[in-house]
Scaffold this motif. Structure first.
Motif, PDB file in Angstrom:
ATOM      1  N   LYS A 182      23.044   7.805 -32.191  1.00  0.00           N
ATOM      2  CA  LYS A 182      21.591   7.650 -32.132  1.00  0.00           C
ATOM      3  C   LYS A 182      21.101   6.954 -30.864  1.00  0.00           C
ATOM      4  CE  LYS A 182      20.922   7.659 -37.152  1.00  0.00           C
ATOM      5  NZ  LYS A 182      20.400   6.916 -38.323  1.00  0.00           N
ATOM      6  N   LEU A 183      22.031   6.614 -29.979  1.00  0.00           N
ATOM      7  CA  LEU A 183      21.608   5.989 -28.726  1.00  0.00           C
ATOM      8  C   LEU A 183      20.816   6.991 -27.887  1.00  0.00           C
ATOM      9  CD1 LEU A 183      24.758   3.952 -27.581  1.00  0.00           C
ATOM     10  CD2 LEU A 183      22.700   3.113 -28.721  1.00  0.00           C
ATOM     11  N   PRO A 184      19.885   6.528 -27.083  1.00  0.00           N
ATOM     12  CA  PRO A 184      19.086   7.443 -26.245  1.00  0.00           C
ATOM     13  C   PRO A 184      19.980   8.308 -25.362  1.00  0.00           C
ATOM     14  CG  PRO A 184      18.185   5.217 -26.189  1.00  0.00           C
ATOM     15  CD  PRO A 184      19.496   5.118 -26.889  1.00  0.00           C
ATOM     16  N   LYS A 185      19.665   9.574 -25.286  1.00  0.00           N
ATOM     17  CA  LYS A 185      20.458  10.500 -24.466  1.00  0.00           C
ATOM     18  C   LYS A 185      20.248  10.223 -22.976  1.00  0.00           C
ATOM     19  CE  LYS A 185      21.784  12.500 -28.217  1.00  0.00           C
ATOM     20  NZ  LYS A 185      23.148  12.211 -28.731  1.00  0.00           N
ATOM     21  N   GLU A 186      19.055   9.789 -22.634  1.00  0.00           N
ATOM     22  CA  GLU A 186      18.745   9.454 -21.256  1.00  0.00           C
ATOM     23  C   GLU A 186      18.652   7.939 -21.108  1.00  0.00           C
ATOM     24  OE1 GLU A 186      18.448  11.709 -18.899  1.00  0.00           O
ATOM     25  OE2 GLU A 186      18.584  13.461 -20.215  1.00  0.00           O
ATOM     26  N   LYS A 187      18.937   7.433 -19.921  1.00  0.00           N
ATOM     27  CA  LYS A 187      18.802   6.000 -19.670  1.00  0.00           C
ATOM     28  C   LYS A 187      17.349   5.575 -19.867  1.00  0.00           C
ATOM     29  CE  LYS A 187      22.614   5.423 -16.403  1.00  0.00           C
ATOM     30  NZ  LYS A 187      23.006   4.948 -15.043  1.00  0.00           N
ATOM     31  N   LEU A 188      17.165   4.459 -20.555  1.00  0.00           N
ATOM     32  CA  LEU A 188      15.802   3.984 -20.797  1.00  0.00           C
ATOM     33  C   LEU A 188      15.157   3.465 -19.519  1.00  0.00           C
ATOM     34  CD1 LEU A 188      16.339   2.066 -24.183  1.00  0.00           C
ATOM     35  CD2 LEU A 188      15.319   4.324 -23.843  1.00  0.00           C
ATOM     36  N   GLY A 189      15.959   2.915 -18.632  1.00  0.00           N
ATOM     37  CA  GLY A 189      15.451   2.450 -17.346  1.00  0.00           C
ATOM     38  C   GLY A 189      14.486   1.280 -17.436  1.00  0.00           C
ATOM     39  N   LYS A 190      14.559   0.512 -18.502  1.00  0.00           N
ATOM     40  CA  LYS A 190      13.634  -0.603 -18.673  1.00  0.00           C
ATOM     41  C   LYS A 190      14.189  -1.900 -18.072  1.00  0.00           C
ATOM     42  CE  LYS A 190      11.402   1.181 -22.850  1.00  0.00           C
ATOM     43  NZ  LYS A 190      11.042   0.916 -24.269  1.00  0.00           N
ATOM     44  N   LYS A 191      13.287  -2.683 -17.515  1.00  0.00           N
ATOM     45  CA  LYS A 191      13.651  -4.009 -16.999  1.00  0.00           C
ATOM     46  C   LYS A 191      13.534  -5.018 -18.147  1.00  0.00           C
ATOM     47  CE  LYS A 191      10.614  -4.196 -13.715  1.00  0.00           C
ATOM     48  NZ  LYS A 191       9.856  -4.727 -12.547  1.00  0.00           N
ATOM     49  N   VAL A 192      14.576  -5.846 -18.280  1.00  0.00           N
ATOM     50  CA  VAL A 192      14.646  -6.757 -19.427  1.00  0.00           C
ATOM     51  C   VAL A 192      14.954  -8.177 -18.955  1.00  0.00           C
ATOM     52  CG1 VAL A 192      15.796  -7.239 -21.626  1.00  0.00           C
ATOM     53  CG2 VAL A 192      15.542  -4.863 -20.849  1.00  0.00           C
ATOM     54  N   ILE A 193      14.274  -9.146 -19.554  1.00  0.00           N
ATOM     55  CA  ILE A 193      14.623 -10.552 -19.374  1.00  0.00           C
ATOM     56  C   ILE A 193      15.011 -11.108 -20.746  1.00  0.00           C
ATOM     57  CG2 ILE A 193      13.759 -12.878 -18.890  1.00  0.00           C
ATOM     58  CD1 ILE A 193      12.165 -11.816 -16.620  1.00  0.00           C
ATOM     59  N   ILE A 194      16.136 -11.819 -20.791  1.00  0.00           N
ATOM     60  CA  ILE A 194      16.655 -12.340 -22.056  1.00  0.00           C
ATOM     61  C   ILE A 194      16.575 -13.866 -22.048  1.00  0.00           C
ATOM     62  CG2 ILE A 194      18.636 -12.403 -23.623  1.00  0.00           C
ATOM     63  CD1 ILE A 194      19.667  -9.890 -22.037  1.00  0.00           C
ATOM     64  N   ALA A 240      19.100  -1.370 -29.824  1.00  0.00           N
ATOM     65  CA  ALA A 240      18.705   0.019 -29.547  1.00  0.00           C
ATOM     66  C   ALA A 240      17.347   0.333 -30.159  1.00  0.00           C
ATOM     67  CB  ALA A 240      19.759   0.983 -30.080  1.00  0.00           C
ATOM     68  N   VAL A 241      17.135  -0.105 -31.401  1.00  0.00           N
ATOM     69  CA  VAL A 241      15.859   0.149 -32.068  1.00  0.00           C
ATOM     70  C   VAL A 241      14.709  -0.533 -31.320  1.00  0.00           C
ATOM     71  CG1 VAL A 241      14.523  -0.349 -34.161  1.00  0.00           C
ATOM     72  CG2 VAL A 241      16.852   0.512 -34.355  1.00  0.00           C
ATOM     73  N   ALA A 242      14.928  -1.763 -30.896  1.00  0.00           N
ATOM     74  CA  ALA A 242      13.870  -2.518 -30.219  1.00  0.00           C
ATOM     75  C   ALA A 242      13.578  -1.956 -28.829  1.00  0.00           C
ATOM     76  CB  ALA A 242      14.260  -3.989 -30.132  1.00  0.00           C
ATOM     77  N   LEU A 243      14.615  -1.774 -28.021  1.00  0.00           N
ATOM     78  CA  LEU A 243      14.407  -1.390 -26.622  1.00  0.00           C
ATOM     79  C   LEU A 243      13.968   0.061 -26.464  1.00  0.00           C
ATOM     80  CD1 LEU A 243      15.753  -4.138 -26.256  1.00  0.00           C
ATOM     81  CD2 LEU A 243      16.964  -3.203 -24.304  1.00  0.00           C
ATOM     82  N   ALA A 244      14.287   0.903 -27.438  1.00  0.00           N
ATOM     83  CA  ALA A 244      13.908   2.314 -27.348  1.00  0.00           C
ATOM     84  C   ALA A 244      12.481   2.545 -27.808  1.00  0.00           C
ATOM     85  CB  ALA A 244      14.854   3.174 -28.167  1.00  0.00           C
ATOM     86  N   ARG A 245      11.831   1.536 -28.322  1.00  0.00           N
ATOM     87  CA  ARG A 245      10.463   1.674 -28.845  1.00  0.00           C
ATOM     88  C   ARG A 245       9.489   2.077 -27.740  1.00  0.00           C
ATOM     89  NH1 ARG A 245       6.427  -2.164 -28.800  1.00  0.00           N
ATOM     90  NH2 ARG A 245       4.679  -1.780 -30.182  1.00  0.00           N
ATOM     91  N   LYS A 302      32.935   3.885 -38.614  1.00  0.00           N
ATOM     92  CA  LYS A 302      31.800   4.663 -39.105  1.00  0.00           C
ATOM     93  C   LYS A 302      30.484   4.096 -38.589  1.00  0.00           C
ATOM     94  CE  LYS A 302      33.687   6.668 -43.365  1.00  0.00           C
ATOM     95  NZ  LYS A 302      33.580   6.717 -44.844  1.00  0.00           N
ATOM     96  N   LYS A 303      30.347   2.775 -38.636  1.00  0.00           N
ATOM     97  CA  LYS A 303      29.121   2.154 -38.149  1.00  0.00           C
ATOM     98  C   LYS A 303      28.924   2.408 -36.659  1.00  0.00           C
ATOM     99  CE  LYS A 303      28.225  -1.746 -41.249  1.00  0.00           C
ATOM    100  NZ  LYS A 303      28.028  -3.214 -41.293  1.00  0.00           N
ATOM    101  N   LEU A 304      30.004   2.230 -35.879  1.00  0.00           N
ATOM    102  CA  LEU A 304      29.897   2.407 -34.435  1.00  0.00           C
ATOM    103  C   LEU A 304      29.566   3.856 -34.089  1.00  0.00           C
ATOM    104  CD1 LEU A 304      30.116   1.010 -31.720  1.00  0.00           C
ATOM    105  CD2 LEU A 304      32.549   1.590 -31.672  1.00  0.00           C
ATOM    106  N   ALA A 305      30.178   4.800 -34.798  1.00  0.00           N
ATOM    107  CA  ALA A 305      29.918   6.218 -34.541  1.00  0.00           C
ATOM    108  C   ALA A 305      28.459   6.565 -34.837  1.00  0.00           C
ATOM    109  CB  ALA A 305      30.848   7.085 -35.378  1.00  0.00           C
ATOM    110  N   ARG A 306      27.928   6.029 -35.937  1.00  0.00           N
ATOM    111  CA  ARG A 306      26.532   6.303 -36.293  1.00  0.00           C
ATOM    112  C   ARG A 306      25.570   5.737 -35.251  1.00  0.00           C
ATOM    113  NH1 ARG A 306      28.098   5.164 -41.837  1.00  0.00           N
ATOM    114  NH2 ARG A 306      27.347   3.005 -41.587  1.00  0.00           N
ATOM    115  N   VAL A 307      25.868   4.525 -34.784  1.00  0.00           N
ATOM    116  CA  VAL A 307      24.994   3.906 -33.789  1.00  0.00           C
ATOM    117  C   VAL A 307      25.050   4.668 -32.474  1.00  0.00           C
ATOM    118  CG1 VAL A 307      24.606   1.840 -32.401  1.00  0.00           C
ATOM    119  CG2 VAL A 307      25.175   1.611 -34.820  1.00  0.00           C
ATOM    120  N   LYS A 308      26.243   5.003 -32.021  1.00  0.00           N
ATOM    121  CA  LYS A 308      26.380   5.713 -30.747  1.00  0.00           C
ATOM    122  C   LYS A 308      25.713   7.080 -30.789  1.00  0.00           C
ATOM    123  CE  LYS A 308      30.464   3.524 -28.736  1.00  0.00           C
ATOM    124  NZ  LYS A 308      31.831   3.731 -28.196  1.00  0.00           N
TER     125      LYS A 308
END
Length: 336
Positions: A189-201, A331-336, A181-187
């Motif tokens: 709400k994932l962005p429909k289009e690629k965010l295309g952001k460059k990330v450094i971790i 997802a919440v952070a990177l989609a901001r 249930k958790k995984l289905a809810r998260v998926k």
């Protein structure tokens, strides 16, 4: 009176300090957190040794922990919580490869007659040659029962296998249903289009006793890429920190130090849209603040300028049942 250049410099410093001190947590439960007003009973410790992060995580969610375990304690953040109940004997690379006497000695000293072993195609991306099943060779001739949890048929099958071995079959359906249930809810709400952001971790370590910090940068094509960045359509640009020999240590590149602090010039060159802090965020924040003093241009990095600097949980495919919670935060952070 201050010149415009001085004012701009002070403004930049204020921006960078605000950004690096900003810790954004998504509106989701921490792994293993119970709902408000409800208390889960503590896990029951049983006389068994478990070898493998994923099996320990499943056992924990079934309400059980082993007397001792062999897991990647330095990588798996949840291990710090679990080791208050179950002793960590060392990582599998230690107990299966380097110090083969560890598990047999623990079995003898504790009078334990059962070992449950994780069986998977690749236990750890950073040590792909390690096969946990090799413990059978090490334990040959011992009066101990070895049982396996095979992950080749997927997570649901692994949960049911673990539940059967631990006599917790009545709890398996609830654990599986909650995860699905958790995984289905998260998926959903994932962005429909690629965010295309460059990330450094960045992964930070801070030593309170000395006040010293160390930083590492996660290399591309590791756990974060596969489980977090790829689903969000983001790109790991950590290769900007690749050393001359091109080698990564446990999937990370070290951040070099100089007398005046960390060498963060590659961040300016890569100009990421997002910077993620895992581990101890304070170590990363302090390094950023110090670096700005000598390098005002740091304030113009996209992630800094837009305050897209987030403290997020790392994922190394250990907290398999908590994965939806972790993915949701990213997802919440990177989609901001």
């Amino acid at each position: 009176m201050k010149t415009n250049a001085a004012k701009q410099n002070n403004f930049s410093k204020s921006m960078i300090l605000a950004a690096v001190m900003l810790t954004i947590f998504a509106m989701a439960f921490q792994p293993g957190e119970a709902k408000a007003g409800m208390k889960s009973p503590p896990p029951e410790k049983i006389k068994v040794i478990i070898i493998g992060d994923r099996v320990v995580d499943i056992a924990y969610n079934l309400g059980v922990l082993p007397e001792a375990m062999s897991v990647r304690g330095s990588l798996w953040s949840m291990a710090k919580q679990l080791k208050t109940v179950s002793q960590i004997l060392g990582c599998p690379n230690c107990t299966i490869v380097k110090k083969k006497e560890t598990i047999p000695n623990a079995l003898t000293q504790r009078g334990i007659k059962r070992v449950i072993v994780e069986k998977s195609d690749v236990f750890c991306l950073y040590k792909p040659k390690i096969k946990l099943e090799n413990i059978a060779v090490i334990m040959a001739g011992m009066d101990v029962k070895i049982e396996y949890v095979d992950f080749s048929q997927g997570l649901e099958s692994a949960v049911r296998q673990t539940a059967k071995l631990l006599d917790r079959e009545s709890k398996a359906d609830k654990v599986i249903e909650k995860y699905k249930k958790k995984l289905a809810r998260v998926k959903a709400k994932l962005p429909k289009e690629k965010l295309g952001k460059k990330v450094i971790i960045f992964s930070g370590t801070y030593q309170p006793s000395t006040g010293k910090s160390t930083l590492r940068v996660e290399a591309p094509y590791g756990y974060a890429d596969h489980f977090l960045l790829d689903p969000l359509g983001c790109l790991n640009v950590g290769d900007s920190f690749k050393p001359a020999d091109g080698k990564a240590n446990k999937g990370h590149y070290p951040v070099r130090k100089k007398k005046n602090g960390m060498v963060l010039d590659p961040v300016i060159k890569a100009n990421p849209d997002v910077i993620v802090m895992t581990g101890d965020a304070l170590a990363v924040q302090r390094a950023f603040a110090d670096y700005l003093t000598a390098n005002p241009a740091f304030a113009q990095v996209k992630a800094i300028r837009n305050m897209a600097v987030y403290a997020l949980p790392a994922y190394v495919d250990s907290s398999v049942l908590e994965y939806p919670d972790i993915l949701k935060k990213w997802a919440v952070a990177l989609a901001r």
